[in-house]
Write an enzyme that holds these catalytic residues in place. Structure first.
Site, short mmCIF file in Angstrom:
data_model
loop_
_atom_site.label_atom_id
_atom_site.label_comp_id
_atom_site.label_asym_id
_atom_site.label_seq_id
_atom_site.Cartn_x
_atom_site.Cartn_y
_atom_site.Cartn_z
N TRP A 103 12.60 32.47 6.12
CA TRP A 103 12.22 33.86 5.80
C TRP A 103 12.83 34.79 6.86
O TRP A 103 12.75 34.47 8.06
CB TRP A 103 10.69 33.96 5.80
CG TRP A 103 10.20 35.23 5.19
CD1 TRP A 103 10.03 36.43 5.83
CD2 TRP A 103 9.82 35.44 3.83
NE1 TRP A 103 9.58 37.37 4.93
CE2 TRP A 103 9.43 36.78 3.70
CE3 TRP A 103 9.77 34.61 2.70
CZ2 TRP A 103 8.99 37.33 2.50
CZ3 TRP A 103 9.33 35.16 1.50
CH2 TRP A 103 8.95 36.51 1.41
N HIS A 122 -3.03 32.92 4.86
CA HIS A 122 -1.70 33.52 5.06
C HIS A 122 -1.73 35.03 4.78
O HIS A 122 -1.06 35.80 5.47
CB HIS A 122 -0.70 32.81 4.14
CG HIS A 122 0.68 33.36 4.13
ND1 HIS A 122 1.39 33.63 5.28
CD2 HIS A 122 1.51 33.69 3.10
CE1 HIS A 122 2.59 34.10 4.96
NE2 HIS A 122 2.68 34.15 3.64
#
Ligand code: NFK
Ligand code: ZN
Ligand code: ZN
Length: 207
Positions: free
Chosen positions: A17, A57
Site C-alpha cells: 500500500w 483496522h
C-alpha cells in the site's frame, strides 16, 4: 483433491500500500554465524499481500485479529466472475446470481493486471451491497484487489458497511487461474493478539 494457491508471494520488492512498510525478509542469523541453522527476520505491514482485515483496522472499538471466529476462514466459498473493467461492485452486478446457501463469496475482477506494481485504480464495493449480501447469509467476501474501497478513500464506506453487516474481508487474492464455481476456502489469519490485519495463506480446494 486439488489445491489452488490463491495467495500472493511474499518477496522483497513486492508491492505494498502506498506509504506502508516495505516487505523485508532476511536471514539475520546465518548458519556461518550460528553454527547450526539459518534464522530469518521479517519486517512487514499487517496488510501485506493476501490478508484479512480485522474491524480494528478501521474502527478503534472493533475486533482484533485474534478475536475473529476462525470458522469464517474455513469452509465453502463461491467464486464469482465479474465483467472486465468493472468500475464498482453493487447489487445490480449480483441480482441475477443465486446466492442461497452461500456464506463466502470471492469476486474475480482480474483488475490487478500487473502484480509487480500496486494498482492505482481498482473496482470497489458499493456500501449498499453489504446489507444485500448479509440478507443472503454471506459472512465473508474476498477480492483479487487490495481494498474493498477505492485506493484514495479515507472514509472507507465499504469497510464500515460490510463490518456493520457482519461481513468479514479478505483482500489481494490471486484468482486468475480459478474458474467460477464452488470450492472450499482455507485462509487463516495469524494469532496476532492485538492485530488490525494479518497475512494469510489462502487456498481453495475442490474434489
Ligand atoms: N484499507 C486498506 C489499507 C489501507 O487503507 C492502508 C494500509 C496501509 C497503510 C495505509 C492505509 N490507508 C491509509 O489511508 C486495507 O484494508 O488493506
Ligand atoms: Zn487490508
Ligand atoms: Zn481492507
Amino acid at each position: 483433491m486439488r489445491i489452488f494457491d490463491i495467495s500472493r508471494k511474499l518477496v522483497n520488492g513486492m508491492p505494498v500500500w502506498p506509504g506502508d512498510t516495505a516487505f523485508q525478509y532476511e536471514v539475520s542469523w546465518p548458519m556461518e554465524e550460528s553454527g547450526s541453522v539459518n534464522v530469518g527476520r521479517l519486517e512487514l505491514s499487517t496488510h501485506t499481500g493476501t490478508h484479512v482485515d480485522a474491524p480494528f483496522h478501521f474502527d478503534n472499538g472493533g475486533k482484533r485479529i485474534y478475536e475473529l471466529d476462525l470458522n469464517l476462514y474455513i469452509g465453502p466459498a463461491r467464486v464469482i466472475d465479474l465483467p472486465p473493467e468493472i468500475e464498482s461492485i453493487g447489487v445490480k452486478e449480483l441480482k441475477d446470481i443465486d446466492l442461497d446457501g452461500v456464506t463466502r463469496v470471492l469476486f474475480r475482477t482480474l483488475a490487478w493486471k500487473n502484480g509487480t506494481v500496486f494498482p492505482e485504480k481498482i473496482p470497489h464495493i458499493e456500501p449498499e451491497l453489504a446489507p444485500y449480501l448479509a440478507k443472503k447469509g454471506i459472512r465473508l467476501i474476498g477480492l483479487d484487489v487490495p481494498s474493498v474501497d477505492p485506493i484514495d478513500s479515507k472514509e472507507l464506506p465499504a469497510h464500515h458497511s460490510l463490518n456493520a453487516n457482519g461481513i468479514h474481508i479478505l483482500e489481494s487474492l490471486i484468482l486468475d487461474e480459478i474458474a467460477p464455481g464452488e470450492y472450499e476456502l482455507i485462509a487463516l489469519p495469524l494469532p496476532l493478539v492485538d492485530g488490525d490485519g494479518s497475512p494469510v495463506r489462502a487456498i481453495l480446494r475442490q474434489w
